[in-house]
Design a protein around this motif. Structure first.
Motif, PDB file in Angstrom:
ATOM      1  N   LEU A  70       0.830  -1.204   0.000  1.00  0.00           N
ATOM      2  CA  LEU A  70       0.000   0.000   0.000  1.00  0.00           C
ATOM      3  C   LEU A  70       0.865   1.254   0.000  1.00  0.00           C
ATOM      4  O   LEU A  70       0.614   2.192  -0.765  1.00  0.00           O
ATOM      5  N   PHE A  71       1.910   1.249   0.826  1.00  0.00           N
ATOM      6  CA  PHE A  71       2.783   2.418   0.912  1.00  0.00           C
ATOM      7  C   PHE A  71       3.452   2.681  -0.434  1.00  0.00           C
ATOM      8  O   PHE A  71       3.372   3.783  -0.976  1.00  0.00           O
ATOM      9  N   CYS A  72       4.086   1.641  -0.999  1.00  0.00           N
ATOM     10  CA  CYS A  72       4.806   1.832  -2.261  1.00  0.00           C
ATOM     11  C   CYS A  72       3.846   2.218  -3.378  1.00  0.00           C
ATOM     12  O   CYS A  72       4.119   3.136  -4.160  1.00  0.00           O
ATOM     13  N   ALA A  73       2.701   1.532  -3.455  1.00  0.00           N
ATOM     14  CA  ALA A  73       1.762   1.824  -4.539  1.00  0.00           C
ATOM     15  C   ALA A  73       1.222   3.245  -4.407  1.00  0.00           C
ATOM     16  O   ALA A  73       1.079   3.956  -5.409  1.00  0.00           O
ATOM     17  N   ASN A  74       0.952   3.671  -3.178  1.00  0.00           N
ATOM     18  CA  ASN A  74       0.449   5.033  -2.986  1.00  0.00           C
ATOM     19  C   ASN A  74       1.483   6.067  -3.415  1.00  0.00           C
ATOM     20  O   ASN A  74       1.142   7.054  -4.067  1.00  0.00           O
ATOM     21  N   ILE A  75       2.748   5.830  -3.034  1.00  0.00           N
ATOM     22  CA  ILE A  75       3.799   6.784  -3.398  1.00  0.00           C
ATOM     23  C   ILE A  75       3.931   6.870  -4.913  1.00  0.00           C
ATOM     24  O   ILE A  75       3.936   7.966  -5.506  1.00  0.00           O
ATOM     25  N   ILE A  76       4.009   5.697  -5.566  1.00  0.00           N
ATOM     26  CA  ILE A  76       4.186   5.697  -7.016  1.00  0.00           C
ATOM     27  C   ILE A  76       2.994   6.352  -7.702  1.00  0.00           C
ATOM     28  O   ILE A  76       3.153   7.196  -8.598  1.00  0.00           O
ATOM     29  N   THR A  77       1.788   5.980  -7.266  1.00  0.00           N
ATOM     30  CA  THR A  77       0.599   6.558  -7.889  1.00  0.00           C
ATOM     31  C   THR A  77       0.586   8.065  -7.731  1.00  0.00           C
ATOM     32  O   THR A  77       0.240   8.806  -8.646  1.00  0.00           O
ATOM     33  N   SER A  78       1.003   8.511  -6.545  1.00  0.00           N
ATOM     34  CA  SER A  78       1.004   9.942  -6.301  1.00  0.00           C
ATOM     35  C   SER A  78       2.039  10.635  -7.186  1.00  0.00           C
ATOM     36  O   SER A  78       1.801  11.728  -7.697  1.00  0.00           O
ATOM     37  N   LEU A  79       3.176   9.972  -7.405  1.00  0.00           N
ATOM     38  CA  LEU A  79       4.225  10.575  -8.244  1.00  0.00           C
ATOM     39  C   LEU A  79       3.772  10.684  -9.694  1.00  0.00           C
ATOM     40  O   LEU A  79       4.109  11.654 -10.375  1.00  0.00           O
ATOM     41  N   ILE A  80       3.024   9.702 -10.170  1.00  0.00           N
ATOM     42  CA  ILE A  80       2.646   9.732 -11.588  1.00  0.00           C
ATOM     43  C   ILE A  80       1.235  10.269 -11.782  1.00  0.00           C
ATOM     44  O   ILE A  80       0.649  10.091 -12.843  1.00  0.00           O
ATOM     45  N   ARG A  81       0.667  10.920 -10.776  1.00  0.00           N
ATOM     46  CA  ARG A  81      -0.741  11.293 -10.894  1.00  0.00           C
ATOM     47  C   ARG A  81      -1.008  12.268 -12.028  1.00  0.00           C
ATOM     48  O   ARG A  81      -2.118  12.329 -12.549  1.00  0.00           O
ATOM     49  N   GLY A  82       0.040  13.037 -12.425  1.00  0.00           N
ATOM     50  CA  GLY A  82      -0.162  13.971 -13.518  1.00  0.00           C
ATOM     51  C   GLY A  82      -0.269  13.291 -14.868  1.00  0.00           C
ATOM     52  O   GLY A  82      -0.804  13.845 -15.822  1.00  0.00           O
TER      53      GLY A  82
ATOM     54  N   THR B 223       1.084  13.453   1.602  1.00  0.00           N
ATOM     55  CA  THR B 223      -0.253  13.081   2.052  1.00  0.00           C
ATOM     56  C   THR B 223      -0.536  11.621   1.730  1.00  0.00           C
ATOM     57  O   THR B 223      -1.082  10.880   2.554  1.00  0.00           O
ATOM     58  N   ALA B 224      -0.157  11.206   0.522  1.00  0.00           N
ATOM     59  CA  ALA B 224      -0.429   9.829   0.122  1.00  0.00           C
ATOM     60  C   ALA B 224       0.300   8.845   1.030  1.00  0.00           C
ATOM     61  O   ALA B 224      -0.260   7.833   1.449  1.00  0.00           O
ATOM     62  N   GLY B 225       1.564   9.186   1.362  1.00  0.00           N
ATOM     63  CA  GLY B 225       2.317   8.291   2.245  1.00  0.00           C
ATOM     64  C   GLY B 225       1.685   8.210   3.618  1.00  0.00           C
ATOM     65  O   GLY B 225       1.515   7.122   4.182  1.00  0.00           O
ATOM     66  N   ALA B 226       1.283   9.372   4.164  1.00  0.00           N
ATOM     67  CA  ALA B 226       0.658   9.381   5.485  1.00  0.00           C
ATOM     68  C   ALA B 226      -0.648   8.596   5.449  1.00  0.00           C
ATOM     69  O   ALA B 226      -0.959   7.825   6.368  1.00  0.00           O
ATOM     70  N   ASP B 227      -1.388   8.759   4.376  1.00  0.00           N
ATOM     71  CA  ASP B 227      -2.647   8.027   4.234  1.00  0.00           C
ATOM     72  C   ASP B 227      -2.395   6.522   4.222  1.00  0.00           C
ATOM     73  O   ASP B 227      -3.091   5.749   4.886  1.00  0.00           O
ATOM     74  N   ALA B 228      -1.350   6.115   3.476  1.00  0.00           N
ATOM     75  CA  ALA B 228      -1.040   4.683   3.397  1.00  0.00           C
ATOM     76  C   ALA B 228      -0.693   4.136   4.774  1.00  0.00           C
ATOM     77  O   ALA B 228      -1.161   3.067   5.163  1.00  0.00           O
ATOM     78  N   ILE B 229       0.115   4.904   5.529  1.00  0.00           N
ATOM     79  CA  ILE B 229       0.511   4.396   6.845  1.00  0.00           C
ATOM     80  C   ILE B 229      -0.702   4.305   7.763  1.00  0.00           C
ATOM     81  O   ILE B 229      -0.906   3.311   8.464  1.00  0.00           O
TER      82      ILE B 229
ATOM     83  N   ARG C 112      -7.528   3.115  -2.082  1.00  0.00           N
ATOM     84  CA  ARG C 112      -6.690   4.207  -1.602  1.00  0.00           C
ATOM     85  C   ARG C 112      -6.011   4.903  -2.769  1.00  0.00           C
ATOM     86  O   ARG C 112      -5.869   6.126  -2.783  1.00  0.00           O
ATOM     87  N   CYS C 113      -5.540   4.122  -3.756  1.00  0.00           N
ATOM     88  CA  CYS C 113      -4.908   4.745  -4.928  1.00  0.00           C
ATOM     89  C   CYS C 113      -5.900   5.660  -5.622  1.00  0.00           C
ATOM     90  O   CYS C 113      -5.571   6.773  -6.023  1.00  0.00           O
ATOM     91  N   GLU C 114      -7.129   5.164  -5.754  1.00  0.00           N
ATOM     92  CA  GLU C 114      -8.139   5.903  -6.494  1.00  0.00           C
ATOM     93  C   GLU C 114      -8.606   7.138  -5.718  1.00  0.00           C
ATOM     94  O   GLU C 114      -8.668   8.228  -6.259  1.00  0.00           O
ATOM     95  N   VAL C 115      -8.907   6.930  -4.434  1.00  0.00           N
ATOM     96  CA  VAL C 115      -9.530   8.008  -3.665  1.00  0.00           C
ATOM     97  C   VAL C 115      -8.499   9.043  -3.242  1.00  0.00           C
ATOM     98  O   VAL C 115      -8.755  10.240  -3.291  1.00  0.00           O
ATOM     99  N   CYS C 116      -7.330   8.558  -2.815  1.00  0.00           N
ATOM    100  CA  CYS C 116      -6.387   9.491  -2.206  1.00  0.00           C
ATOM    101  C   CYS C 116      -5.159   9.756  -3.074  1.00  0.00           C
ATOM    102  O   CYS C 116      -4.920  10.871  -3.503  1.00  0.00           O
TER     103      CYS C 116
END
Lengths: 254, 208
Positions: free
Chosen positions: B53-65, B130-136, B118-122
């Motif tokens: 969850l942590f890694c996927a959230n970070i990556i998703t957040s990085l490529i969100r653009g 924020t994404a990392g904190a959400d994942a944790i 979590r990837c979709e919503v946050c």
């Protein structure tokens, strides 16, 4: 005869004894979410059975020819690229990515096909078709097939027919469980359920009792295997995933 | 965009109780039911889910653009599948017994709705922090939920907790609790309990 009996055993194992929902807990989300009415539940069950069969066909093909250690197609390409190389190529690290890709794209294909050629069916499936991508039952079927295909090769490896039997009857078992559940929930609407348990809570408790009932099928496969073969079964339990955590070791035939 | 969204701290706290993935959002039921017959598998599973969850959230957040709307679910699942492969190989290499016992449920993390949700919503809308904190936060909430169910099932079912005996030897093991039906019934009743507490609180807030 041997093939047919092993297929029957796989089918009964997948649909009844090790029911996907009630024994392995896969596909719980639609089981709780879409089991409010019998017709909806049946539609969902049919959609899942359909997609699971297609995904199993594709994933068996990919696993057998490309992904498993020493797969024919991969070996051929490898020899083409590296004529003097020795040893086998093992692409099984890509398994999960390939499976999820196969499932997502087959759901997409099925959705497009159904929309184009069976518009009425498409309407009745509605939102469920895309949701199937994230249904664990399908990935679970792919994983079971993977385990049996690349299980050190040899005579124990599954052919396409066995993989298809597992997938199709796994889908049938899912349909059975979700339709029974929907029937119970329709009756439950007339009952006085304590307020905090309404919805998911009581559904899970009922599922527990249903799962208890399905445990009554344990051992049916072994009895059947003995009846068919009339000889001490070498591997009496074709039930997949004997190492599943849900099933403790002390569990024995009643 | 991150300025008007919730702060990382809010996200973190939200995941633990107010938006607990299991009890509040009813997500990730499959591993919740399957691996909670003991504390050890439950905690291993929680750790694996937390990592993915942590890694996927970070990556998703990085490529969100870069995400295209119609392809985003596919991108999420492929990202998750990559990290699940890493987690699976890691478990198989270092805790082989546990990896054997968890069996197909480690790869099934790929389709765990918690992570996709979590990837979709946050993560696809928020900054990396924020994404990392959400994942944790979500991971801790998920681990707590798994721990609560596993505690009930293991203590009643085998009289142990983390494989340490906690009940007297005369305790008749409720074998049904470690079998599949016990999982459904325990989760159902705990869910009812959580709802009951929530409703009682809401009532008190309404009257008081």
């Amino acid at each position: 005869m041997d093939t047919i009996s092993s297929l029957i055993l796989i089918a009964i194992g997948a649909a009844l004894i090790n029911n996907f929902v009630l024994h392995y807990f896969v596909g719980i989300c639609p089981f709780i979410g879409v089991s409010r009415r019998v017709d909806m539940a049946f539609g969902m069950g049919c959609a899942v059975t359909f997609v699971i069969s297609i995904a199993a066909l594709l994933s068996w093909t990919f696993t057998y020819f490309i992904l498993q250690p020493g797969a024919p197609l991969t070996a051929w390409v490898w020899r083409l690229l590296q004529p003097d190389a020795t040893g086998t190529v093992d692409l099984s690290i890509l398994n999960y990515i390939v499976y999820i890709f196969v499932i997502a794209s087959s759901v997409q294909l099925v959705e497009m096909y159904v929309r184009k050629f069976f518009p009425s069916l498409y309407k009745s499936f509605g939102v469920y078709l895309p949701l199937i991508t994230t249904n664990c039952a399908i990935l679970f079927a792919c994983l079971e097939i993977m385990k049996h295909v690349s299980a050190d090769g040899g005579a124990a490896a599954w052919g396409l027919h066995e993989a298809m039997a597992l997938a199709f009857f796994g889908g049938v078992g899912f349909t059975l469980a979700i339709v029974i559940m929907a029937g119970i929930r329709e009756e439950l609407d007339h009952c006085d359920v304590p307020a905090p348990l309404r919805g998911a809570g009581i559904t899970l408790v009922v599922a527990g009792i249903l799962s208890l009932a399905f445990m009554g099928f344990t051992g049916v496969d072994r009895g059947l295997a003995e009846a068919i073969r009339r000889s001490p079964p070498a591997a009496g339990s074709p039930e997949p995933g004997a190492s599943a955590p849900a099933k403790p070791a002390q569990r024995s035939r009643p | 965009m991150p300025s008007d969204g919730p702060t990382p701290l809010e996200r973190f706290i939200n995941g633990i109780l107010p938006e607990n993935p299991v009890y509040r959002q009813l997500l990730g039921m499959c591993p919740t039911l399957a691996v909670t017959n003991g504390m050890k598998p439950a905690m291993t599973m929680a750790a694996a889910v937390a990592f993915v969850l942590f890694c996927a959230n970070i990556i998703t957040s990085l490529i969100r653009g870069l995400l295209k709307p119609h392809l985003r679910i596919l991108v999420f699942t492929l990202t998750i599948a990559t990290f699940v492969t890493i987690a699976d190989r890691f478990l198989a290499a270092y805790v082989y017994e546990m990896s054997k016992q968890l069996g197909p449920y480690v790869p099934l993390i790929i389709v765990n709705c918690v992570i996709i949700c979590r990837c979709e919503v946050c993560a696809s809308k928020q900054s990396v922090l924020t994404a990392g904190a959400d994942a944790i936060g979500q991971s801790i909430g998920f681990a707590l939920a798994l721990a609560s169910i596993a505690t009930v099932r293991e203590v009643l079912g085998s009289g142990t907790w983390f494989a340490l005996p906690v009940l007297p030897a005369a305790w008749p093991d409720w074998v049904i609790m470690v079998l599949p039906p016990g999982a459904f019934i325990t989760l159902g009743l705990l869910l009812g309990g959580a709802n009951w507490i929530g409703q009682a609180r809401a009532r008190r807030a309404a009257t008081g």
